[in-house]
Design a protein around this motif. Structure first.
Motif, mmCIF file in Angstrom:
data_model
loop_
_atom_site.group_PDB
_atom_site.id
_atom_site.type_symbol
_atom_site.label_atom_id
_atom_site.label_comp_id
_atom_site.label_asym_id
_atom_site.label_seq_id
_atom_site.Cartn_x
_atom_site.Cartn_y
_atom_site.Cartn_z
ATOM 1 N N ARG A 101 46.370 45.732 32.962
ATOM 2 C CA ARG A 101 45.138 44.939 33.106
ATOM 3 C C ARG A 101 45.186 44.084 34.378
ATOM 4 N N LEU A 102 46.363 43.518 34.690
ATOM 5 C CA LEU A 102 46.517 42.749 35.921
ATOM 6 C C LEU A 102 46.294 43.638 37.144
ATOM 7 N N PHE A 103 46.857 44.841 37.130
ATOM 8 C CA PHE A 103 46.654 45.756 38.259
ATOM 9 C C PHE A 103 45.188 46.135 38.397
ATOM 10 N N SER A 104 44.530 46.386 37.288
ATOM 11 C CA SER A 104 43.109 46.736 37.320
ATOM 12 C C SER A 104 42.299 45.625 37.968
ATOM 13 N N GLU A 105 42.582 44.389 37.594
ATOM 14 C CA GLU A 105 41.870 43.238 38.172
ATOM 15 C C GLU A 105 42.211 43.073 39.647
ATOM 16 N N LEU A 106 43.485 43.240 39.999
ATOM 17 C CA LEU A 106 43.889 43.134 41.402
ATOM 18 C C LEU A 106 43.135 44.152 42.247
ATOM 19 N N LEU A 107 43.066 45.398 41.787
ATOM 20 C CA LEU A 107 42.412 46.442 42.570
ATOM 21 C C LEU A 107 40.899 46.227 42.646
ATOM 22 N N ALA A 108 40.292 45.791 41.548
ATOM 23 C CA ALA A 108 38.851 45.527 41.553
ATOM 24 C C ALA A 108 38.524 44.378 42.503
ATOM 25 N N THR A 109 39.331 43.337 42.485
ATOM 26 C CA THR A 109 39.091 42.192 43.360
ATOM 27 C C THR A 109 39.393 42.554 44.811
ATOM 28 N N ALA A 110 40.452 43.328 45.040
ATOM 29 C CA ALA A 110 40.804 43.750 46.402
ATOM 30 C C ALA A 110 39.645 44.519 47.039
ATOM 31 N N ALA A 111 38.908 45.278 46.238
ATOM 32 C CA ALA A 111 37.787 46.065 46.753
ATOM 33 C C ALA A 111 36.656 45.184 47.276
ATOM 34 N N THR A 112 36.663 43.906 46.924
ATOM 35 C CA THR A 112 35.595 43.002 47.370
ATOM 36 C C THR A 112 35.988 42.181 48.599
ATOM 37 N N LEU A 113 37.228 42.281 49.035
ATOM 38 C CA LEU A 113 37.706 41.445 50.144
ATOM 39 C C LEU A 113 37.217 41.956 51.499
ATOM 40 N N THR A 114 37.076 41.013 52.422
ATOM 41 C CA THR A 114 36.727 41.327 53.794
ATOM 42 C C THR A 114 37.746 40.648 54.697
ATOM 43 N N PRO A 115 38.314 41.341 55.684
ATOM 44 C CA PRO A 115 38.169 42.760 55.944
ATOM 45 C C PRO A 115 38.633 43.597 54.750
ATOM 46 N N ARG A 116 38.123 44.807 54.706
ATOM 47 C CA ARG A 116 38.339 45.719 53.594
ATOM 48 C C ARG A 116 39.821 46.064 53.427
ATOM 49 N N ILE A 117 40.278 46.059 52.186
ATOM 50 C CA ILE A 117 41.646 46.490 51.854
ATOM 51 C C ILE A 117 41.633 47.994 51.655
ATOM 52 N N GLU A 118 42.536 48.680 52.352
ATOM 53 C CA GLU A 118 42.620 50.135 52.242
ATOM 54 C C GLU A 118 43.954 50.605 51.677
ATOM 55 N N ARG A 119 44.922 49.695 51.597
ATOM 56 C CA ARG A 119 46.270 50.083 51.185
ATOM 57 C C ARG A 119 46.917 48.918 50.450
ATOM 58 N N VAL A 120 47.587 49.229 49.334
ATOM 59 C CA VAL A 120 48.337 48.238 48.569
ATOM 60 C C VAL A 120 49.772 48.757 48.473
ATOM 61 N N GLU A 121 50.739 47.904 48.850
ATOM 62 C CA GLU A 121 52.146 48.300 48.869
ATOM 63 C C GLU A 121 52.967 47.482 47.886
ATOM 64 N N LEU A 122 54.001 48.119 47.356
ATOM 65 C CA LEU A 122 54.987 47.427 46.534
ATOM 66 C C LEU A 122 56.331 48.116 46.710
#
Length: 165
Positions: A99-120
């Motif tokens: 659920r945390l990852f789902s929220e992180l990815l949904a919120t990341a999609a709204t950021l500017t400049p646009r997020i295209e890659r998430v690393e861990l």
């Protein structure tokens, strides 16, 4: 799990997040005595400066956290990195991490400049975490051999993973 609510973390949450991270240290890259309040405040501040820091709350109790920072250089502004996720031991296996990852990815999609890659990066012995990351869509991108030293002196590889949005 249905009682869990999600919200952005603030600096006021730092003591609670620190307590959770110390309890969930088995999969983290720091030992409990390496974690202190100034370190946690810096981590939250860094994540909130263009990235994300989200808490999962079960009533007044913190069940889990996830945070990721935006890379500082202009050439890397499309990347979230330094991702950390921690779930309280009593909340593990209940979908809090997903659920945390789902929220992180949904919120990341709204950021500017646009997020295209998430690393861990995850140590190879945390197979349950690797399975979760792969279910979410992260892909392995290599191995850092003998990078993580365990308490018994043995070493494990760290596995860099990324999700392209």
């Amino acid at each position: 799990m249905s009682r869990v609510s999600l919200r952005s973390l603030t600096l006021a949450d730092a003591p609670t997040v620190l307590a959770l991270m110390r309890r969930a240290e088995g999969g983290l890259g720091r030992l409990p005595d390496e974690m202190d309040l100034p370190w946690m405040e810096d981590a939250i501040t860094g994540a909130l400066a263009g990235g994300l820091a989200i808490g999962a709350w079960d009533g007044a109790s913190l069940a889990g956290v996830i945070k990721a920072s935006r890379m500082p250089s202009v050439q890397f502004q499309h990347v979230l990195w330094d991702l950390t996720v921690a779930v309280a031991p009593e909340s593990q296996g209940q979908g809090v991490g997903a659920r945390l990852f789902s929220e992180l990815l949904a919120t990341a999609a709204t950021l500017t400049p646009r997020i295209e890659r998430v690393e861990l990066v995850v140590r190879e012995g945390l197979t349950h975490a690797i399975r979760l990351y792969e279910r979410i869509g992260f892909r392995r991108e290599g191995r850092f051999e003998r990078r993580f030293r365990l308490a018994d002196g043995s070493c494990e590889a760290d596995i860099p993973m990324a999700l392209l949005l």
